[in-house]
Design an enzyme around this catalytic site. Structure first.
Site, PDB file in Angstrom:
ATOM      1  N   ASP A 334       0.811  -1.424   0.068  1.00 39.65           N
ATOM      2  CA  ASP A 334       0.015   0.008  -0.108  1.00 39.65           C
ATOM      3  C   ASP A 334       0.926   1.235   0.126  1.00 39.65           C
ATOM      4  O   ASP A 334       2.075   1.053   0.317  1.00 39.65           O
ATOM      5  CB  ASP A 334      -0.987   0.104   1.213  1.00 39.65           C
ATOM      6  CG  ASP A 334      -2.116   1.168   1.205  1.00 39.65           C
ATOM      7  OD1 ASP A 334      -1.964   1.712   0.299  1.00 39.65           O
ATOM      8  OD2 ASP A 334      -2.876   0.958   1.942  1.00 39.65           O
ATOM      9  N   HIS A 335       0.276   2.419  -0.384  1.00 38.11           N
ATOM     10  CA  HIS A 335       0.984   3.471  -0.371  1.00 38.11           C
ATOM     11  C   HIS A 335       0.783   4.245   0.940  1.00 38.11           C
ATOM     12  O   HIS A 335      -0.261   4.985   1.126  1.00 38.11           O
ATOM     13  CB  HIS A 335       0.771   4.443  -1.594  1.00 38.11           C
ATOM     14  CG  HIS A 335       1.096   4.116  -2.876  1.00 38.11           C
ATOM     15  ND1 HIS A 335       0.282   4.143  -3.715  1.00 38.11           N
ATOM     16  CD2 HIS A 335       2.224   3.655  -3.340  1.00 38.11           C
ATOM     17  CE1 HIS A 335       0.810   3.510  -5.110  1.00 38.11           C
ATOM     18  NE2 HIS A 335       1.965   3.215  -4.903  1.00 38.11           N
ATOM     19  N   TYR A 536      -5.177   4.100   0.821  1.00 40.22           N
ATOM     20  CA  TYR A 536      -6.336   3.211   0.314  1.00 40.22           C
ATOM     21  C   TYR A 536      -5.887   2.610  -1.073  1.00 40.22           C
ATOM     22  O   TYR A 536      -6.649   2.722  -2.144  1.00 40.22           O
ATOM     23  CB  TYR A 536      -7.513   4.061   0.336  1.00 40.22           C
ATOM     24  CG  TYR A 536      -7.935   4.925   1.260  1.00 40.22           C
ATOM     25  CD1 TYR A 536      -8.021   4.099   2.563  1.00 40.22           C
ATOM     26  CD2 TYR A 536      -7.943   6.205   1.182  1.00 40.22           C
ATOM     27  CE1 TYR A 536      -8.204   5.057   3.622  1.00 40.22           C
ATOM     28  CE2 TYR A 536      -7.988   6.983   2.552  1.00 40.22           C
ATOM     29  CZ  TYR A 536      -8.094   6.246   3.682  1.00 40.22           C
ATOM     30  OH  TYR A 536      -8.451   6.923   4.798  1.00 40.22           O
ATOM     31  N   HIS A 537      -4.904   2.102  -1.289  1.00 38.58           N
ATOM     32  CA  HIS A 537      -4.144   1.354  -2.619  1.00 38.58           C
ATOM     33  C   HIS A 537      -3.794   0.287  -2.226  1.00 38.58           C
ATOM     34  O   HIS A 537      -2.418  -0.043  -2.585  1.00 38.58           O
ATOM     35  CB  HIS A 537      -2.794   2.531  -3.201  1.00 38.58           C
ATOM     36  CG  HIS A 537      -3.389   3.843  -3.530  1.00 38.58           C
ATOM     37  ND1 HIS A 537      -2.580   4.821  -3.722  1.00 38.58           N
ATOM     38  CD2 HIS A 537      -4.598   4.463  -3.655  1.00 38.58           C
ATOM     39  CE1 HIS A 537      -3.013   5.976  -4.164  1.00 38.58           C
ATOM     40  NE2 HIS A 537      -4.436   5.828  -4.083  1.00 38.58           N
ATOM     41  N   PRO A 538      -4.283  -0.955  -1.884  1.00 36.34           N
ATOM     42  CA  PRO A 538      -3.841  -2.123  -1.505  1.00 36.34           C
ATOM     43  C   PRO A 538      -3.467  -2.769  -2.961  1.00 36.34           C
ATOM     44  O   PRO A 538      -4.279  -2.598  -3.928  1.00 36.34           O
ATOM     45  CB  PRO A 538      -5.052  -2.864  -0.849  1.00 36.34           C
ATOM     46  CG  PRO A 538      -6.220  -2.087  -1.287  1.00 36.34           C
ATOM     47  CD  PRO A 538      -5.851  -0.706  -1.482  1.00 36.34           C
TER      48      PRO A 538
END
Length: 607
Positions: A334-335, A536-538
Site C-alpha cells: 500500500d502507499h 487506500y491503494h492495496p
C-alpha cells in the site's frame, strides 16, 4: 452519536442533495436462475471486473455473468465534490474493513488501526475513490516484465491505457502520443481548483520542477490531476464498461450476490461459484472460466476460503487445502501517507464545506456542471520526486498530494474523523486546528519496502479478513518519509505559498512526540510513526510471477497456479505496486486480462 452513525446521517443528507442535483440512474440488473450455467463468471464489478466482463461479452457466442456483492451506487457518489463521503465508515457501499493494530505505525489512530474502505457496490472502489487517474511510471511496468512476466512491459500496457481512454483533457504535441480518445472511460482535467492549486503549481516552478502531464512522457514534476469524470459527474468503471453494454443479451449483472466459494471438480478445474443472495445459498456454473476480480483484499480472501493458499493457515481454520499456495494473501503493498502536515490560509483561499454546498455552488453545478461540486473535494494537485540519492532520476520514490483541507478541516467533519484519530488524546491538538481553512501536503511512498498480508479471521465467509499492511516495518521507509516531510515543508515555505496565499504552517506539537525537539529529525521520525497510514491503494496479494518465485500466485496470463479454469484479474496481481494511485492501472489490468482470456480461447486480438 457514534462516528459511523454520524457518517450515515451525513450520507443520507448529502444523498438527498445529490438526488436533486443529478437524480438516480440505476444499473439494469437481473436475477438468474439458481444453478445457472454460463461460459464465464466474473466475480466483482469494480475497476478490473467491469472491463473484463464488457470485453468478454464482445464475443457474441459467450455468455457472461457478473456477480456483485453490493448494490446500486447512491446519488452522492456521482457528485465529485461530495462523493468522498461515500467512503466514510458506515457507508452501505463500503465493506467497512479496518486494519489490524499496527506495530510500527498508526500510533495516533484509535487502537493503532484505521478504516480500510473497499467498494461493495456496482463499480466497486471506482465508486468511492478520489477519481484520480494516474497510471504510474514507465519503470513500474518494465520491472514487471523483467521479473519474468512477458506482455506487461510499458510499451505493451501503454496500448491498453490508450484503448480504455476517452481523453478529454488538454492535448499537446508532447502528450498526444500517450493518450487515447473514443475509449469507454472518460478522463478529464479537473474542472475546478481553489487558490491553493495555483499556488502549488507556482511553488513547484519556484523549486525548479515543471508542471506537466504525468501520464505522458515524464512523471517527474507537479500537476493538477486528471480525473475519471464525465460531464461533471463521476465516471466509474461500471459506468464506462458495463452500463453501455448491459443491453447485450449475453451479458448479465446480478447484484447483492456475495460469492463465498469457488467450486472445483476432481481435476481441480474451476466449475463455478457458490454465493449468498437474499439469505439463500445459490450456485452458478462456468463452462470456460471463473474470473475473480474482487480486489486486493477480497480476491485472496476468496481463494483462501476456497482452499487455495498456505496449507498451515487453512488447516488451522479447518479449511481443506486444495492447492498449497503460500503466496496467497502475502506481499500486501500500500502507499502509506503521512497526514497532518498542515498550513492555515485566510478564509476564501481553500476549500470549505459551506462554500462547496452553498446555493451558488449548487446552482453552478446543476446547470453547468462546473464549480466546486464538479471536482473531488479538496484535491488540488500532485507532485512526484526522487529524494533518495542514486538510482534512476526518472523514477520517483515519493508522491505528494496537496488537498485544501487542514487536519481539523470544518470542525473534523471529514479528514481527522475519516482517518480515525484518537479522540481523547488528540482533543487539545485538534482544537488548535479545528475550523481553520488551510491545506495539507501528504508525502506518500511510491514503492514502500514494507510488506503486509491478508489472512482469514475464520472460515466464515462473512467475517472481515485480517488486513495487516505492516506499515513502516522496514526502517528505510521512515528515513525516506523524513526526506519527504522536509520537501513538503519546502513547498509550503515558498514565496508562492507564503506571500501568494498567506500560508502559515501549523506548528502544534504532536501528542506522543513532545519529548523530541520540535522540528528535529527525531521529532519527524516520531511524527511519521504516529501519523502515517493508508492511502487506500492495496495491491500485490495474488502476485504475478514465474514458477521460480515461490510466492507467486498467478502466471503472466493471470491463471491461478495449480488449478485450471480460474484467473485473478485486479490490482492484487501486481508484483510491485505502481508508483501512483492504483485505479487506472487496475482498469488497464482488466483490459489486458480480458485479452489474455480471448487469446487462450482462440479469439484474435487486434490492438
Amino acid at each position: 452519536m457514534g462516528q459511523s452513525l454520524a457518517n450515515t446521517v451525513l450520507a443520507l443528507a448529502l444523498g438527498f442533495i445529490a438526488n436533486l442535483l443529478v437524480g438516480k440512474s440505476p444499473f439494469p440488473t437481473v436475477i438468474v436462475d439458481d444453478e445457472v450455467t454460463v461460459d464465464f463468471i466474473v466475480v466483482g464489478s469494480g475497476s478490473a471486473g467491469s472491463p473484463v466482463a464488457a470485453r468478454l461479452s464482445e464475443v457474441e457466442e459467450w455468455q457472461v455473468l457478473v456477480l456483485e456483492a453490493g448494490g446500486q451506487p447512491s446519488p452522492e457518489s456521482a457528485v465529485p465534490g461530495i462523493s468522498s463521503f461515500a467512503a466514510l465508515e458506515g457507508s452501505a457501499m463500503n465493506y467497512n474493513y479496518r486494519t489490524t493494530p499496527q506495530k510500527y505505525a498508526q500510533f495516533s489512530y484509535t487502537n493503532n488501526t484505521t478504516p480500510y474502505p473497499s467498494g461493495k457496490v456496482i463499480g466497486g472502489s471506482s465508486v468511492i475513490n478520489y477519481m484520480m487517474y494516474n497510471r504510474g511510471n514507465k519503470f513500474d511496468f518494465d520491472r514487471w516484465a523483467a521479473l519474468g512476466n512477458p506482455g506487461w512491459d510499458y510499451q505493451t500496457v501503454l496500448k491498453y491505457f490508450k484503448k480504455l481512454e476517452d481523453y478529454g483533457g488538454q492535448l499537446t504535441a508532447e502528450n498526444r502520443p500517450y493518450h487515447g480518445t473514443g475509449g469507454p472511460l472518460r478522463v478529464e482535467n479537473k474542472r475546478w481548483g481553489s487558490a491553493v492549486m495555483t499556488a502549488f503549481l507556482a511553488a513547484g516552478l519556484e523549486l525548479g520542477h515543471p508542471t506537466l502531464d504525468i501520464n505522458a512522457g515524464s512523471q517527474m514534476g507537479f500537476n493538477t490531476p486528471d480525473v475519471t469524470v464525465k460531464n461533471g459527474k463521476r465516471h466509474t468503471a461500471a459506468d464506462a464498461f458495463l452500463r453501455p453494454n448491459l443491453q447485450r443479451p449475453n451479458l448479465r449483472l446480478q447484484s447483492g450476490s456475495h460469492v463465498t466459494k469457488i467450486l472445483f471438480d476432481d481435476n481441480l478445474k474451476a466449475t463455478g461459484v457458490e454465493y449468498r443472495q437474499d439469505n439463500k445459498t445459490k450456485r452458478a456454473y462456468a463452462r470456460k472460466e471463473v474470473v475473480v476480480c474482487a480486489g486486493a483484499i477480497d480476491s485472496p480472501k476468496l481463494l483462501l476460503l476456497s482452499g487455495i493458499g498456505p496449507q498451515q493457515h487453512l488447516q488451522g481454520l479447518g479449511i481443506k487445502t486444495l492447492v498449497d499456495l503460500p503466496g496467497v494473501g502475502e506481499n500486501l503493498q500500500d502507499h502509506p501517507t503521512v497526514f497532518g502536515i498542515s498550513w492555515s490560509v485566510p478564509k476564501g483561499e481553500a476549500s470549505s464545506v459551506k462554500r462547496v454546498l452553498g446555493p451558488s455552488s449548487k446552482l453552478l453545478y446543476k446547470h453547468l456542471r462546473k464549480g466546486p461540486l464538479s471536482a473531488p473535494l479538496g484535491v488540488e494537485g500532485n507532485a512526484w520526486m526522487r529524494l533518495e540519492e542514486g538510482g534512476d532520476p526518472t523514477v520517483p520514490d515519493m508522491q505528494f498530494l496537496i488537498i485544501s483541507q487542514a487536519l481539523g478541516f470544518n470542525f473534523d467533519l471529514l479528514l481527522s474523523s475519516a482517518i480515525s484519530l484518537k479522540n481523547k488524546e488528540y482533543r487539545g491538538y485538534l482544537k488548535a486546528l479545528r475550523g481553520i481553512e488551510g491545506f495539507n501536503i501528504g508525502p506518500m511512498l511510491t514503492v514502500p519496502k514494507s510488506r503486509g498480508s491478508v489472512t482469514l479471521r475464520s472460515s466464515d465467509p462473512f467475517d472481515p479478513p485480517l488486513i495487516d499492511p505492516n506499515f513502516l516495518s522496514h526502517p528505510d521507509d521512515v528515513e525516506l518519509f523524513l526526506k519527504g516531510i522536509k520537501f513538503a515543508l519546502a513547498i509550503g515555505n515558498t514565496t508562492a505559498m507564503r506571500d501568494g496565499i498567506g500560508a502559515m504552517f501549523v506548528a502544534e506539537p504532536l501528542p506522543g512526540c513532545q519529548t523530541h525537539p520540535w522540528g528535529s529529525d527525531d521529532y519527524w521520525r516520531c511524527f511519521t510513526r504516529h501519523m502515517a497510514s493508508t492511502t487506500y491503494h492495496p495491491a500485490g496479494t495474488c502476485k504475478m510471477a514465474p514458477l521460480t518465485d515461490p510466492l507467486g500466485v498467478v502466471t503472466s496470463t493471470l491463471k491461478v497456479r495449480g488449478v485450471n479454469g480460474l484467473r485473478v484479474i485486479d490490482a492484487s496481481i501486481m508484483p510491485y505496486i505502481t508508483s501512483a494511485n492504483t485505479n487506472a492501472p487496475a482498469i488497464m489490468i482488466g483490459e489486458r486480462g480480458a485479452d489474455f482470456i480471448k487469446e487462450d480461447h482462440g479469439i484474435q486480438i487486434n490492438i
